[in-house]
Design an enzyme around this catalytic site. Structure first.
Site, PDB file in Angstrom:
ATOM      1  N   GLY A 152     -27.037 -15.980  14.849  1.00 34.69           N
ATOM      2  CA  GLY A 152     -27.899 -15.826  15.858  1.00 34.69           C
ATOM      3  C   GLY A 152     -28.788 -15.297  16.004  1.00 34.69           C
ATOM      4  O   GLY A 152     -29.885 -15.050  15.654  1.00 34.69           O
ATOM      5  N   LEU A 153     -29.430 -16.068  16.895  1.00 38.63           N
ATOM      6  CA  LEU A 153     -31.202 -15.577  17.271  1.00 38.63           C
ATOM      7  C   LEU A 153     -30.702 -13.589  18.065  1.00 38.63           C
ATOM      8  O   LEU A 153     -32.327 -13.265  18.218  1.00 38.63           O
ATOM      9  CB  LEU A 153     -31.755 -16.559  18.752  1.00 38.63           C
ATOM     10  CG  LEU A 153     -32.523 -17.194  17.909  1.00 38.63           C
ATOM     11  CD1 LEU A 153     -32.965 -18.425  19.343  1.00 38.63           C
ATOM     12  CD2 LEU A 153     -33.588 -16.931  16.909  1.00 38.63           C
ATOM     13  N   LYS A 167     -24.293  -9.790  22.940  1.00 39.57           N
ATOM     14  CA  LYS A 167     -22.462  -9.379  22.808  1.00 39.57           C
ATOM     15  C   LYS A 167     -22.644  -8.989  20.676  1.00 39.57           C
ATOM     16  O   LYS A 167     -24.153  -9.674  20.089  1.00 39.57           O
ATOM     17  CB  LYS A 167     -21.882 -10.807  21.525  1.00 39.57           C
ATOM     18  CG  LYS A 167     -21.362 -11.263  23.495  1.00 39.57           C
ATOM     19  CD  LYS A 167     -19.753 -11.120  23.434  1.00 39.57           C
ATOM     20  CE  LYS A 167     -19.307 -11.911  25.029  1.00 39.57           C
ATOM     21  NZ  LYS A 167     -18.212 -11.072  25.321  1.00 39.57           N
ATOM     22  N   HIS A 187     -20.318 -15.044  17.451  1.00 38.38           N
ATOM     23  CA  HIS A 187     -19.840 -16.031  15.925  1.00 38.38           C
ATOM     24  C   HIS A 187     -18.936 -17.166  16.464  1.00 38.38           C
ATOM     25  O   HIS A 187     -19.175 -18.626  15.485  1.00 38.38           O
ATOM     26  CB  HIS A 187     -18.584 -14.688  15.367  1.00 38.38           C
ATOM     27  CG  HIS A 187     -18.822 -14.222  14.808  1.00 38.38           C
ATOM     28  ND1 HIS A 187     -19.078 -12.667  14.879  1.00 38.38           N
ATOM     29  CD2 HIS A 187     -20.194 -13.770  14.128  1.00 38.38           C
ATOM     30  CE1 HIS A 187     -19.668 -11.847  14.908  1.00 38.38           C
ATOM     31  NE2 HIS A 187     -20.791 -11.854  13.359  1.00 38.38           N
ATOM     32  N   GLN A 208     -33.992 -11.459  11.064  1.00 34.78           N
ATOM     33  CA  GLN A 208     -33.512 -12.505  10.091  1.00 34.78           C
ATOM     34  C   GLN A 208     -33.445 -13.387   9.993  1.00 34.78           C
ATOM     35  O   GLN A 208     -33.432 -14.373   9.204  1.00 34.78           O
ATOM     36  CB  GLN A 208     -31.897 -11.488  10.607  1.00 34.78           C
ATOM     37  CG  GLN A 208     -30.548 -12.781   9.378  1.00 34.78           C
ATOM     38  CD  GLN A 208     -29.054 -11.864   9.767  1.00 34.78           C
ATOM     39  OE1 GLN A 208     -29.203 -10.854   8.934  1.00 34.78           O
ATOM     40  NE2 GLN A 208     -28.019 -12.654  10.364  1.00 34.78           N
ATOM     41  N   GLU A 265     -17.198 -13.292  20.649  1.00 37.50           N
ATOM     42  CA  GLU A 265     -18.107 -15.187  21.180  1.00 37.50           C
ATOM     43  C   GLU A 265     -19.143 -15.367  20.600  1.00 37.50           C
ATOM     44  O   GLU A 265     -20.124 -16.744  20.649  1.00 37.50           O
ATOM     45  CB  GLU A 265     -17.952 -14.626  22.875  1.00 37.50           C
ATOM     46  CG  GLU A 265     -16.905 -15.258  23.678  1.00 37.50           C
ATOM     47  CD  GLU A 265     -15.912 -13.149  23.411  1.00 37.50           C
ATOM     48  OE1 GLU A 265     -16.314 -12.504  22.370  1.00 37.50           O
ATOM     49  OE2 GLU A 265     -16.166 -13.123  25.038  1.00 37.50           O
TER      50      GLU A 265
END
Ligand code: PAF
EC number: 6.3.2.1
Length: 276
Positions: free
Chosen positions: A142-143, A179, A33, A148, A31
């Site tokens: 995504g955090l 997730k 992604h 990154q 979820e």
């Protein structure tokens, strides 16, 4: 949804005069992604996703060979999420001669970079190649991988890459567990135990907001994480965000980040505290 695997096919399939939203992934989609694709879908005319398990971001003793892969399932999820073009290259395509790689000067020696030497050089190398190929208008990250994100933003500024980096929130299970494709390595009991990580982070953020000293916040968080059975802390860190430098009273944004090793999975999680 079109699926391509060579550079020529990709170039041919990319649209002209349309905004392109790009979601780079290593597959085994979840979820998290899907929420990146949702954002990309909303903000762009055309959505490209890549699936490539990038060997140069794995250390010699890491999980490259056993990293979870399921292309059929990913393909279905990507199609359902509204991806227009799926790029699924092999290693030889992405590393034709492997003569040049990106090397990071600052911010890669802390947090995950300290435990995974060379990891972020590998990430930046592949992200740079993918940006050159896809030439996206916006790229979505995504955090959960906050370090990154910060390093990619730094790379984009230093190299004047014409792409907008969009930071997307961490998607969590109902229990609070972030997730991750690597959650598949956890047993049900470990999943339950691992949900303590976010609870501990949330409590630590509250103490930070209440004005507790940085070292004391870290100490209390360490004590709490040490109570999680069958796990070992890799790091507990508080740094300035997004510089990833030393956190101070003057920092506007602080990243409180942890990595915890379970038997078969090393989990990372974080909270970002914005002052004011
Ligand atoms: O976050 C990931 O899944 C990877 O590090 C990325 C950005 C796709 C590069 O391989």
């Amino acid at each position: 949804m079109k699926i391509v695997s060579t550079v020529e096919e990709l170039r041919h399939a990319l649209p002209f005069n349309q905004t392109i939203g790009f979601v780079p992934t290593m597959g085994y989609l979840h979820e998290g992604h899907m929420s990146l694709v949702e954002n990309a879908r909303r903000e762009n005319d055309f959505v490209v996703m890549s699936i490539f398990v990038n060997p140069t971001q794995f250390g010699p003793n890491e999980d490259l060979d056993r990293y979870p892969r399921d292309f059929k399932r990913d393909e279905k999820l990507a199609r359902e999420a509204g991806v227009d073009l799926l790029f699924y290259p092999v290693t030889e395509t992405m590393y034709p001669i492997d003569m040049a790689r990106v090397s990071i000067r600052k911010g890669a020696d802390v947090l995950c970079g300290a435990s995974r030497p060379g990891h972020f050089d590998g990430v930046l190398t592949i992200v740079s190649k993918l940006f050159n190929l896809v030439q996206p208008t916006r790229a979505y990250f995504g955090l959960k991988d906050a370090q990154q994100v910060a390093l990619i933003e730094g790379y984009v500024r230093d190299y004047f890459v014409p792409v907008e980096i969009r930071r997307c929130p961490i998607i969590r299970e109902e229990t609070g567990l972030a997730k991750s494709s690597r959650n598949v390595y956890l047993s049900d009991v470990e999943k339950e135990e691992a949900s303590q990580i976010f609870k501990a982070l949330r409590a630590a953020k509250e103490t930070l907001e209440a004005g507790l000293e940085i070292e004391e916040v870290k100490r209390q968080l360490t004590v709490r994480l040490n109570e999680i059975p069958n796990s070992q802390i890799d790091y507990v860190e508080l740094v300035d965000y997004p510089t990833l430098g030393i956190a101070s009273k003057d920092s506007d944004e602080l990243l409180l980040a942890v990595a915890v090793q379970f038997e078969r999975a090393r989990l990372i999680d974080n909270v970002i505290w914005k002052k004011g």
